[in-house]
Design a protein around this motif. Sequence first.
Motif, PDB file in Angstrom:
ATOM      1  N   ASP A 151     -43.149  10.114  60.828  1.00 44.05           N
ATOM      2  CA  ASP A 151     -42.296  10.209  62.011  1.00 44.05           C
ATOM      3  C   ASP A 151     -42.506  11.510  62.780  1.00 44.05           C
ATOM      4  OD1 ASP A 151     -41.174  12.088  60.379  1.00 44.05           O
ATOM      5  OD2 ASP A 151     -39.169  11.191  60.326  1.00 44.05           O
ATOM      6  N   GLY A 152     -43.439  12.361  62.322  1.00 42.73           N
ATOM      7  CA  GLY A 152     -43.759  13.588  63.032  1.00 42.73           C
ATOM      8  C   GLY A 152     -43.160  14.847  62.450  1.00 42.73           C
ATOM      9  N   PRO A 191     -40.016  16.373  65.329  1.00 46.70           N
ATOM     10  CA  PRO A 191     -40.761  15.863  66.490  1.00 46.70           C
ATOM     11  C   PRO A 191     -40.183  16.325  67.822  1.00 46.70           C
ATOM     12  CG  PRO A 191     -40.295  14.097  64.916  1.00 46.70           C
ATOM     13  CD  PRO A 191     -39.523  15.282  64.467  1.00 46.70           C
TER      14      PRO A 191
END
Length: 773
Positions: free
Chosen positions: A94-95, A116
């Motif tokens: 998901d970063g 993110p």
Amino acid sequence: MSKEQSYVLKAWDLTLRKTQQAKKRANSVFGTVSVSPHTDNDTSTDENDDETSTNRSSLEEFYYAERVLPNGDYYTGQWYDSFPHGHGKYLWTDGCMYTGDWYNGKTMGNGKFGWPSGATYEGEFKNGYMDGTGTYTGPSGDAYKGQWVMNLKHGHGVKSFANGDAYDGEWRRGLQEGQGKYQWSDGCHYTGEWKNGTIYGKGSFVWTNGNRYDGCWDEGFPRGNGTYKWDDGSFYVGNWSRDPEEMNGTYYPSGNEGNLEWDPKDLFDNLSEYTICSGERVPMLPSQKKLSVWNSSKRIEKPRRVSVDGRVSVGVDRAFEKMNMWGNETGEEGSDLRKELDAELMRLEAEGIRSLKSSPVPMKLPKAGRKQGETISKGHRNYELMLNLQLGIRHSVGRQAPAASLDLKPSAFDPKDKIWRRFPREGTKYTPPHQSTEFKWKDYCPLVFRSLRKLFKVDPADYMLSICGNDALRELSSPGKSGSFFYLTNDDRYMIKTMKKSETKVLLRMLAAYYNHVRAFENSLVIRFFGLHCVRLNGPTQKKVRFVIMGNLFCSKYSVHRIFDLKGSSLGRTTDKPESEIDSNTILKDRDLSFIFRLQKAWHQEFIRQIDKDCEFLEQERIMDYSLLVGIHFREASVAGDLIPSGAKTPIGESDEEACHRLSRAEVDQLLSDPSRWASIRLGTNMPARAERTVRKSGDSELELVGEPIGEFYEVVLIFGIIDILQDYDISKKLEHAYKSIQYDPSSISAVDPKQYSRRFRDFIFKAFTDDN
């Protein structure tokens, strides 16, 4: 603070206390224990490792690894047995990313965690938690540098807010508590005691003009003994309270009589403008991130899934499992400590805590918010502007004119069709004398708005009395996101908004289409406009202030308990407020929505048709960023404030006014099945409905805005309409879309093409409003 939050804080305090006790016992027996990660040059077993580490096979190796893990996560760095151990970098799909020290698969030591959104934490970690000294920087500019304990600010720290405010002082469990200094962006500051994030106790507030208050405080306002001093040396000493009956004191002049007219209540009005910024929330705690690892080839076991704080996922979460600070303890002392905590948590759960897999906690009737707005009285910075507005409205509405016909010529919609009128203080043939400053007044398309007021069945005398009567307008405490200011009439029927020049141009451009649309669709949900005006103040700047007058959506016989502003986008669409600060005036957003609204079949069909028509109109006019504003009135509540689901025992203690408005399901069905009786309600106004509660699963996608229904229904009255319809998809919005699309999922951002916006908006709204089968 809710009951559930109080239980969590009790468990948090218990865990912290137990941990400190365990450390003291360990230090008394073994001395101070330090955890030193292995390096490539040192593969021997540390004498201070725990029992689990010392029992490892001497054949197991400590080495550098670079791996793509089974779920797509990526790790590169030092590795021992089946876990990151040493220094390494872990990147989640998901970063999120962590770079720093590891110990047995847990973040332990110094490291940096990035989200993110651009937020980062850099500092000390313990067992997967932000714990020790560290700095958190939010995506919008908020920054905190100081002490942390188990992901919460705890100890001394300095926080700089994105709006320019700053706090330097003590924190406890994530909130300001103890001694601290808060400085606002304009230079005013408070130094003194805090409790639960508010000014409480003894302290001093100093204004930039030299005035100051020294004394006692309660929930952000003076309460008890205190002294207010002016910079000229005069002062007022007494007992302070927001209750006028409890207020008393004595004024001591310094020689001049300049402050004799001062009212102590003015201090409370002034302080109400200085709110404490809550700042940003940490989007996802590092201890909540899962670590996907597999065992080394030296062990024949199934892959297992471990969280960053060292917990093995077994498919069923335990209540408060995130508070496990000791990993897999095998020592007798650690086992006893774990048992003690489990027993304490079971006791707390028996008192009211529900496990994560059980149904959500019962809902409470939201606390009532204060009456919105500050009365614009003499001395207010916008007092003369309000007088100018009232004088202009009285002139425009009261001016004799031929009977307005609903069939208007195209020339009536010409932006050049406007009337300028000068209002000197001494008056003219057309304007009365007045006490305000001289100004010029402009009416845009007066015939169109006169026809709109007739179309919306607004009586001219009532309209003029609401806006221009003896009662002053009220100014909302803060401007909107666009920077515009809002004013409410005293009877709450009308809202006046200051307009940017670009918004004025958009409204004039679409005025003909708007007029034809609301004339064709009587039940249109788009906001109602009643007038567009401009005040030009005399002086060297020739400042222009443009106003639009709109209907107040929530002017109803029903009190509104919850407000949702729904757009259908997910990025930034959550309210950054703790539950304790949310009241009936708080505007919640898409990610806060916890209901599905079920309408009677006939109304649901009409609702779908009207939303489609309104969205088609806005799409044709290249409008985006609008939202559906929804107000909820809960009809069933106990005296204690607990919301009562449908079919439960009827509450007692309701006011007679609210009781007479409550209808049974049979009465609602009968009412809605007979079109001749629909006059008492209208689409979007005082609509009986059922609200089914929903719950979001922890693994739900960020793009999934509607949670899972749980079959818990509440009888409600809904008030809703489409607002903010003056945002054109211009070059600035196109650039915003292009910029944010690089950083985020394009479908999650608000600034998108009007056609895409309309489609996404309808898809979401039709999930949130369904047929009550």
